[in-house]
Design a protein around this motif. Structure first.
Motif, PDB file in Angstrom:
ATOM      1  N   ASN A   1       6.813 -18.224 -12.739  1.00  0.00           N
ATOM      2  CA  ASN A   1       5.454 -17.791 -12.393  1.00  0.00           C
ATOM      3  C   ASN A   1       5.404 -16.308 -12.093  1.00  0.00           C
ATOM      4  OD1 ASN A   1       3.713 -19.996 -12.698  1.00  0.00           O
ATOM      5  ND2 ASN A   1       4.252 -20.859 -10.704  1.00  0.00           N
ATOM      6  N   ASP A   2       6.395 -15.820 -11.354  1.00  0.00           N
ATOM      7  CA  ASP A   2       6.422 -14.400 -10.997  1.00  0.00           C
ATOM      8  C   ASP A   2       6.559 -13.522 -12.228  1.00  0.00           C
ATOM      9  OD1 ASP A   2       6.210 -15.118  -8.369  1.00  0.00           O
ATOM     10  OD2 ASP A   2       8.358 -14.943  -7.928  1.00  0.00           O
ATOM     11  N   THR A   3       7.257 -14.012 -13.246  1.00  0.00           N
ATOM     12  CA  THR A   3       7.519 -13.222 -14.454  1.00  0.00           C
ATOM     13  C   THR A   3       6.385 -13.327 -15.471  1.00  0.00           C
ATOM     14  OG1 THR A   3       9.891 -13.585 -14.189  1.00  0.00           O
ATOM     15  CG2 THR A   3       9.140 -12.832 -16.361  1.00  0.00           C
ATOM     16  N   TYR A   4       5.915 -14.538 -15.722  1.00  0.00           N
ATOM     17  CA  TYR A   4       4.928 -14.765 -16.795  1.00  0.00           C
ATOM     18  C   TYR A   4       3.499 -14.944 -16.298  1.00  0.00           C
ATOM     19  CZ  TYR A   4       9.179 -15.573 -19.512  1.00  0.00           C
ATOM     20  OH  TYR A   4      10.398 -15.430 -20.115  1.00  0.00           O
TER      21      TYR A   4
ATOM     22  N   GLY B   1       2.267 -20.384 -16.241  1.00  0.00           N
ATOM     23  CA  GLY B   1       2.862 -21.445 -15.433  1.00  0.00           C
ATOM     24  C   GLY B   1       2.116 -22.758 -15.599  1.00  0.00           C
ATOM     25  N   ASP B   2       0.762 -22.678 -15.630  1.00  0.00           N
ATOM     26  CA  ASP B   2      -0.052 -23.884 -15.827  1.00  0.00           C
ATOM     27  C   ASP B   2       0.174 -24.481 -17.219  1.00  0.00           C
ATOM     28  OD1 ASP B   2      -1.067 -23.569 -13.310  1.00  0.00           O
ATOM     29  OD2 ASP B   2      -3.005 -22.753 -13.945  1.00  0.00           O
ATOM     30  N   ILE B   3       0.260 -23.626 -18.223  1.00  0.00           N
ATOM     31  CA  ILE B   3       0.519 -24.097 -19.591  1.00  0.00           C
ATOM     32  C   ILE B   3       1.869 -24.794 -19.659  1.00  0.00           C
ATOM     33  CG2 ILE B   3       0.932 -23.358 -21.968  1.00  0.00           C
ATOM     34  CD1 ILE B   3      -1.081 -21.086 -21.477  1.00  0.00           C
ATOM     35  N   CYS B   4       2.847 -24.231 -18.960  1.00  0.00           N
ATOM     36  CA  CYS B   4       4.182 -24.825 -18.915  1.00  0.00           C
ATOM     37  C   CYS B   4       4.131 -26.218 -18.299  1.00  0.00           C
ATOM     38  CB  CYS B   4       5.118 -23.921 -18.115  1.00  0.00           C
ATOM     39  SG  CYS B   4       6.780 -24.586 -17.881  1.00  0.00           S
TER      40      CYS B   4
ATOM     41  N   ASP C   1      14.038 -29.024 -25.289  1.00  0.00           N
ATOM     42  CA  ASP C   1      13.673 -28.906 -26.709  1.00  0.00           C
ATOM     43  C   ASP C   1      12.305 -28.281 -26.927  1.00  0.00           C
ATOM     44  OD1 ASP C   1      16.086 -29.986 -27.431  1.00  0.00           O
ATOM     45  OD2 ASP C   1      15.310 -32.023 -27.782  1.00  0.00           O
ATOM     46  N   LEU C   2      11.515 -28.175 -25.869  1.00  0.00           N
ATOM     47  CA  LEU C   2      10.220 -27.490 -25.991  1.00  0.00           C
ATOM     48  C   LEU C   2      10.406 -25.996 -26.245  1.00  0.00           C
ATOM     49  CD1 LEU C   2       8.184 -29.167 -23.064  1.00  0.00           C
ATOM     50  CD2 LEU C   2       7.827 -29.502 -25.518  1.00  0.00           C
ATOM     51  N   LYS C   3      11.556 -25.469 -25.851  1.00  0.00           N
ATOM     52  CA  LYS C   3      11.893 -24.057 -26.069  1.00  0.00           C
ATOM     53  C   LYS C   3      10.869 -23.114 -25.433  1.00  0.00           C
ATOM     54  CE  LYS C   3      15.414 -25.146 -28.731  1.00  0.00           C
ATOM     55  NZ  LYS C   3      16.805 -24.995 -28.281  1.00  0.00           N
ATOM     56  N   ILE C   4      10.463 -23.460 -24.196  1.00  0.00           N
ATOM     57  CA  ILE C   4       9.556 -22.569 -23.466  1.00  0.00           C
ATOM     58  C   ILE C   4      10.401 -21.429 -22.892  1.00  0.00           C
ATOM     59  CG2 ILE C   4       7.896 -22.380 -21.567  1.00  0.00           C
ATOM     60  CD1 ILE C   4       7.443 -25.413 -21.825  1.00  0.00           C
ATOM     61  N   PRO C   5      10.191 -20.191 -23.338  1.00  0.00           N
ATOM     62  CA  PRO C   5      11.042 -19.070 -22.901  1.00  0.00           C
ATOM     63  C   PRO C   5      11.070 -18.915 -21.384  1.00  0.00           C
ATOM     64  CG  PRO C   5       9.643 -18.409 -24.726  1.00  0.00           C
ATOM     65  CD  PRO C   5       9.148 -19.750 -24.284  1.00  0.00           C
ATOM     66  N   HIS C   6      12.269 -18.663 -20.842  1.00  0.00           N
ATOM     67  CA  HIS C   6      12.439 -18.429 -19.400  1.00  0.00           C
ATOM     68  C   HIS C   6      13.551 -17.378 -19.251  1.00  0.00           C
ATOM     69  CE1 HIS C   6      12.449 -18.791 -15.211  1.00  0.00           C
ATOM     70  NE2 HIS C   6      12.532 -20.115 -15.059  1.00  0.00           N
ATOM     71  N   SER C   7      13.176 -16.132 -19.448  1.00  0.00           N
ATOM     72  CA  SER C   7      14.157 -15.051 -19.515  1.00  0.00           C
ATOM     73  C   SER C   7      14.865 -14.786 -18.196  1.00  0.00           C
ATOM     74  CB  SER C   7      13.469 -13.754 -19.990  1.00  0.00           C
ATOM     75  OG  SER C   7      12.446 -13.381 -19.082  1.00  0.00           O
ATOM     76  N   VAL C   8      14.265 -15.202 -17.079  1.00  0.00           N
ATOM     77  CA  VAL C   8      14.878 -14.919 -15.769  1.00  0.00           C
ATOM     78  C   VAL C   8      15.637 -16.122 -15.226  1.00  0.00           C
ATOM     79  CG1 VAL C   8      13.258 -13.083 -15.126  1.00  0.00           C
ATOM     80  CG2 VAL C   8      12.694 -15.474 -14.629  1.00  0.00           C
ATOM     81  N   SER C   9      15.755 -17.170 -16.004  1.00  0.00           N
ATOM     82  CA  SER C   9      16.548 -18.323 -15.579  1.00  0.00           C
ATOM     83  C   SER C   9      18.020 -17.966 -15.630  1.00  0.00           C
ATOM     84  CB  SER C   9      16.273 -19.523 -16.489  1.00  0.00           C
ATOM     85  OG  SER C   9      17.160 -20.568 -16.199  1.00  0.00           O
TER      86      SER C   9
ATOM     87  N   ASP D   1      20.283 -20.165 -15.804  1.00  0.00           N
ATOM     88  CA  ASP D   1      20.951 -21.320 -16.411  1.00  0.00           C
ATOM     89  C   ASP D   1      20.809 -21.309 -17.923  1.00  0.00           C
ATOM     90  OD1 ASP D   1      22.197 -23.724 -16.843  1.00  0.00           O
ATOM     91  OD2 ASP D   1      20.492 -24.943 -16.239  1.00  0.00           O
ATOM     92  N   ARG D   2      19.562 -21.305 -18.427  1.00  0.00           N
ATOM     93  CA  ARG D   2      19.297 -21.318 -19.861  1.00  0.00           C
ATOM     94  C   ARG D   2      18.274 -20.240 -20.188  1.00  0.00           C
ATOM     95  NH1 ARG D   2      22.608 -24.882 -19.149  1.00  0.00           N
ATOM     96  NH2 ARG D   2      22.684 -26.973 -20.085  1.00  0.00           N
ATOM     97  N   ALA D   3      18.098 -20.001 -21.484  1.00  0.00           N
ATOM     98  CA  ALA D   3      17.071 -19.045 -21.913  1.00  0.00           C
ATOM     99  C   ALA D   3      15.712 -19.725 -22.013  1.00  0.00           C
ATOM    100  CB  ALA D   3      17.454 -18.442 -23.258  1.00  0.00           C
ATOM    101  N   TYR D   4      15.698 -21.048 -21.795  1.00  0.00           N
ATOM    102  CA  TYR D   4      14.469 -21.820 -21.863  1.00  0.00           C
ATOM    103  C   TYR D   4      14.260 -22.597 -20.561  1.00  0.00           C
ATOM    104  CZ  TYR D   4      15.186 -20.864 -26.822  1.00  0.00           C
ATOM    105  OH  TYR D   4      15.409 -20.234 -28.021  1.00  0.00           O
ATOM    106  N   VAL D   5      13.021 -23.082 -20.381  1.00  0.00           N
ATOM    107  CA  VAL D   5      12.685 -23.884 -19.200  1.00  0.00           C
ATOM    108  C   VAL D   5      13.455 -25.199 -19.241  1.00  0.00           C
ATOM    109  CG1 VAL D   5      10.843 -25.175 -18.045  1.00  0.00           C
ATOM    110  CG2 VAL D   5      10.392 -22.866 -18.874  1.00  0.00           C
ATOM    111  N   THR D   6      14.047 -25.557 -18.105  1.00  0.00           N
ATOM    112  CA  THR D   6      14.779 -26.820 -17.987  1.00  0.00           C
ATOM    113  C   THR D   6      14.295 -27.568 -16.744  1.00  0.00           C
ATOM    114  OG1 THR D   6      16.544 -25.752 -16.711  1.00  0.00           O
ATOM    115  CG2 THR D   6      16.843 -25.887 -19.105  1.00  0.00           C
TER     116      THR D   6
END
Length: 344
Positions: free
Chosen positions: A229-232, A237-240, A291-299, A301-306
């Motif tokens: 939320n802080d980044t995007y 965040g709601d779309i996610c 598998d949704l591959k929602i970008p999460h650059s500040v995670s 753990d992964r480059a995507y939302v988990t």
């Protein structure tokens, strides 16, 4: 002779006067009679008009049925309520109950009244037209009538149409159902909310307790969602949240029900599910979100939302243990999140 003549003239005068007076009385009586007759006739006509007007103002239909259940008489208001035109008959209508199911001949109000010899009050009866499917709803009162031989072989039915009341009731019921749906639905994601979760959990708990079968509770939490939320921003965040809610429901399908538990946390209730199935499904849910591959650059753990999951499976015993198992699933969830952070 002169004296006798005077007397004769006097008698004649008296007779003439009496005759005139008698004729006057006859004329008077005749006039009075005519006036009285006209008055009575006018009064009778006036009363008939009033009676007809009053009959037209009656808001209730009345009809009589014989011991065979056939209608023998019906008033004008009854005809207005039941029949659209004079060519229609009761044979064109099928009697139905409040659920739209046919009413058997032996259960018709007139037949029941004859059989029980007791009046029936406030019976809701539906009439469905056999040709065009039109429905009318009546509030019916029945009363048995004693014949001269003290035998009940006729029933008087008083009825009024309440179709508009039934329609209003249905509209109110639909509105109440809609409001209830809103109160049990998460406004953002459209899936069941925390309140629905608590109601459903108690219902499934009771069902599984009676059947002595296991059930599973899975708790899910989006990893590093505050950073997302802080980044995007909160709109992303709601779309996610919406995307994740949708994929969770699709993955669970008819095995159970998905809820938004609060914030970025979701819950899944799975009736009749063993430990092996629950672990397999939890892994599938984690993979489906990734598998949704929602970008999460500040995670970290992964480059995507988990998401992380925690699950507990049990055979319900008593209602006092509900909160214990919810807490158990929550503990499993935060243990998984701690392990994920340590692995990073």
């Amino acid at each position: 002779m002169h004296t006798n003549l005077k007397k004769s003239h006097s008698c004649l005068l008296v007779i003439i006067m009496m005759g005139l007076l008698f004729n006057i009385h006859l004329v008077y009586l005749l006039i009075v009679g005519v006036i009285y007759g006209c008055s009575v006739s006018h009064l009778y006509k006036t009363e008939r008009i009033k009676a007809n007007q009053q009959n037209n103002l009656i808001h209730f239909g009345t009809a009589t049925f014989n011991h065979k259940g056939k209608m023998t008489t019906i008033n004008e208001k009854g005809k207005e309520i039941l029949f659209a035109d004079s060519s229609e008959t009761m044979d064109l209508w099928a009697l139905i109950d409040e659920y739209g199911l046919p009413i058997a001949q032996e259960e018709r109000p007139s037949v029941v009244t004859l059989r029980n010899k007791q009046p029936m009050q406030n019976q809701m009866i539906g009439l469905k037209h056999k040709t065009n499917g039109q429905e009318k709803w009546l509030l019916v009162h029945t009363n048995p009538v004693l014949s001269k031989k003290s035998r009940i072989d006729e029933v008087v039915i008083v009825f009024t149409e309440v179709s508009f009341l039934l329609q209003y009731r249905n509209e109110m019921q639909n509105r109440n159902n809609y409001l209830k749906h809103l109160s049990l639905t998460d406004g953002l994601t459209g899936i069941p909310n925390r309140r629905y979760f608590e109601d459903y959990l108690h219902d499934i708990w009771e069902d599984m307790r009676k059947q002595k079968k296991p059930m599973t509770l899975i708790m899910l939490d989006i990893d590093y969602f505050k950073k997302f939320n802080d980044t995007y921003g909160h709109i992303e965040g709601d779309i996610c949240l919406k995307k994740i809610a949708k994929i969770l429901e699709k993955t669970v399908h008819d095995l159970g029900k998905v809820f938004r538990y609060g914030g970025e946390e979701f819950a899944v209730i799975l009736p009749n599910t063993d430990v092996h199935t629950s672990k397999k499904l939890a892994a599938m849910l984690e993979q489906a979100v990734e598998d949704l591959k929602i970008p999460h650059s500040v995670s970290t753990d992964r480059a995507y939302v988990t998401v992380s999951t925690g699950a507990t499976t049990f055979v319900p015993q008593d209602m006092e243990n509900v909160e214990k198992y919810v807490q158990s699933a929550d503990n499993q969830l935060y243990e998984a999140k701690r392990n994920r952070r340590q692995a990073c």
